[in-house]
Design a protein around this motif. Sequence first.
Motif, PDB file in Angstrom:
ATOM      1  N   PRO A  70       0.819  -1.217   0.000  1.00 43.36           N
ATOM      2  CA  PRO A  70       0.000   0.000   0.000  1.00 43.36           C
ATOM      3  C   PRO A  70       0.853   1.267   0.000  1.00 43.36           C
ATOM      4  O   PRO A  70       2.035   1.236   0.352  1.00 43.36           O
ATOM      5  N   ALA A  71       0.222   2.367  -0.367  1.00 47.20           N
ATOM      6  CA  ALA A  71       0.840   3.672  -0.167  1.00 47.20           C
ATOM      7  C   ALA A  71       0.868   3.917   1.343  1.00 47.20           C
ATOM      8  O   ALA A  71      -0.011   3.453   2.071  1.00 47.20           O
ATOM      9  N   ILE A  72       1.880   4.630   1.802  1.00 47.74           N
ATOM     10  CA  ILE A  72       1.992   4.914   3.230  1.00 47.74           C
ATOM     11  C   ILE A  72       2.512   6.332   3.434  1.00 47.74           C
ATOM     12  O   ILE A  72       3.313   6.830   2.644  1.00 47.74           O
ATOM     13  N   ALA A  73       2.027   6.968   4.488  1.00 51.65           N
ATOM     14  CA  ALA A  73       2.446   8.333   4.812  1.00 51.65           C
ATOM     15  C   ALA A  73       3.901   8.347   5.256  1.00 51.65           C
ATOM     16  O   ALA A  73       4.350   7.475   6.004  1.00 51.65           O
TER      17      ALA A  73
ATOM     18  N   ASP B  12       0.454  15.076   3.557  1.00 54.88           N
ATOM     19  CA  ASP B  12      -0.684  15.855   3.074  1.00 54.88           C
ATOM     20  C   ASP B  12      -1.485  15.106   2.005  1.00 54.88           C
ATOM     21  O   ASP B  12      -2.542  15.569   1.592  1.00 54.88           O
ATOM     22  N   GLN B  13      -1.001  13.957   1.571  1.00 55.17           N
ATOM     23  CA  GLN B  13      -1.729  13.158   0.586  1.00 55.17           C
ATOM     24  C   GLN B  13      -2.540  12.037   1.254  1.00 55.17           C
ATOM     25  O   GLN B  13      -3.040  11.151   0.583  1.00 55.17           O
ATOM     26  N   PHE B  14      -2.665  12.128   2.574  1.00 51.71           N
ATOM     27  CA  PHE B  14      -3.445  11.144   3.323  1.00 51.71           C
ATOM     28  C   PHE B  14      -4.561  11.840   4.058  1.00 51.71           C
ATOM     29  O   PHE B  14      -4.402  12.927   4.595  1.00 51.71           O
ATOM     30  N   PHE B  15      -5.698  11.165   4.100  1.00 44.36           N
ATOM     31  CA  PHE B  15      -6.907  11.755   4.653  1.00 44.36           C
ATOM     32  C   PHE B  15      -6.945  11.668   6.171  1.00 44.36           C
ATOM     33  O   PHE B  15      -6.905  12.666   6.856  1.00 44.36           O
ATOM     34  N   ASP B  16      -7.050  10.468   6.734  1.00 41.91           N
ATOM     35  CA  ASP B  16      -7.205  10.354   8.177  1.00 41.91           C
ATOM     36  C   ASP B  16      -6.404   9.228   8.809  1.00 41.91           C
ATOM     37  O   ASP B  16      -6.387   9.099  10.019  1.00 41.91           O
ATOM     38  N   THR B  17      -5.762   8.399   8.021  1.00 39.25           N
ATOM     39  CA  THR B  17      -4.879   7.367   8.558  1.00 39.25           C
ATOM     40  C   THR B  17      -3.663   7.249   7.652  1.00 39.25           C
ATOM     41  O   THR B  17      -3.623   7.847   6.575  1.00 39.25           O
TER      42      THR B  17
ATOM     43  N   THR C  32      -5.599   7.527   1.370  1.00 34.18           N
ATOM     44  CA  THR C  32      -5.158   8.691   0.606  1.00 34.18           C
ATOM     45  C   THR C  32      -6.294   9.662   0.317  1.00 34.18           C
ATOM     46  O   THR C  32      -7.456   9.284   0.232  1.00 34.18           O
ATOM     47  N   THR C  33      -5.910  10.907   0.154  1.00 33.75           N
ATOM     48  CA  THR C  33      -6.845  11.932  -0.300  1.00 33.75           C
ATOM     49  C   THR C  33      -7.083  11.721  -1.791  1.00 33.75           C
ATOM     50  O   THR C  33      -6.453  10.863  -2.417  1.00 33.75           O
TER      51      THR C  33
END
Length: 125
Positions: A56-59, A95-100, A104-105
């Motif tokens: 997955p993508a990750i912050a 900044d490309q993540f919504f709440d976890t 992603t946004t």
Amino acid sequence: SSDVCSSDLLKSRYDGKDKHMDRNRGKLPSEDFVRITNEFGEYAESKGAKVLFLFPAIAEAKWDAEVAEATKAYLEQELDIPIVNDPAEYVMGNDQFFDTKYHTTQAGRVVRTQKTISDLREFIH
């Protein structure tokens, strides 16, 4: 009246300090995960489908290169299905993540989708 589709609702609310955002340092995927994933891959392939694994993508605030590399090496050894991507390629700005650390946004989804399409090309014939 409040607009449910307000752009404020879709902006990043990511907080890297939230307790549920812990890195789970040192934990590799469980034997059950490997077994179930391999069984699913075998079943799907018996029906004519091809199963692929994608990290997955990750912050970036939750990125841990050591854990990611250990996880990747473990899965490369244990999974019977191809691994499509390198987790390091899917680290994205907070900044490309919504709440976890994984949600992603809209802008983040576009970036992740483009990367996924590019990575899948070599697996689709």
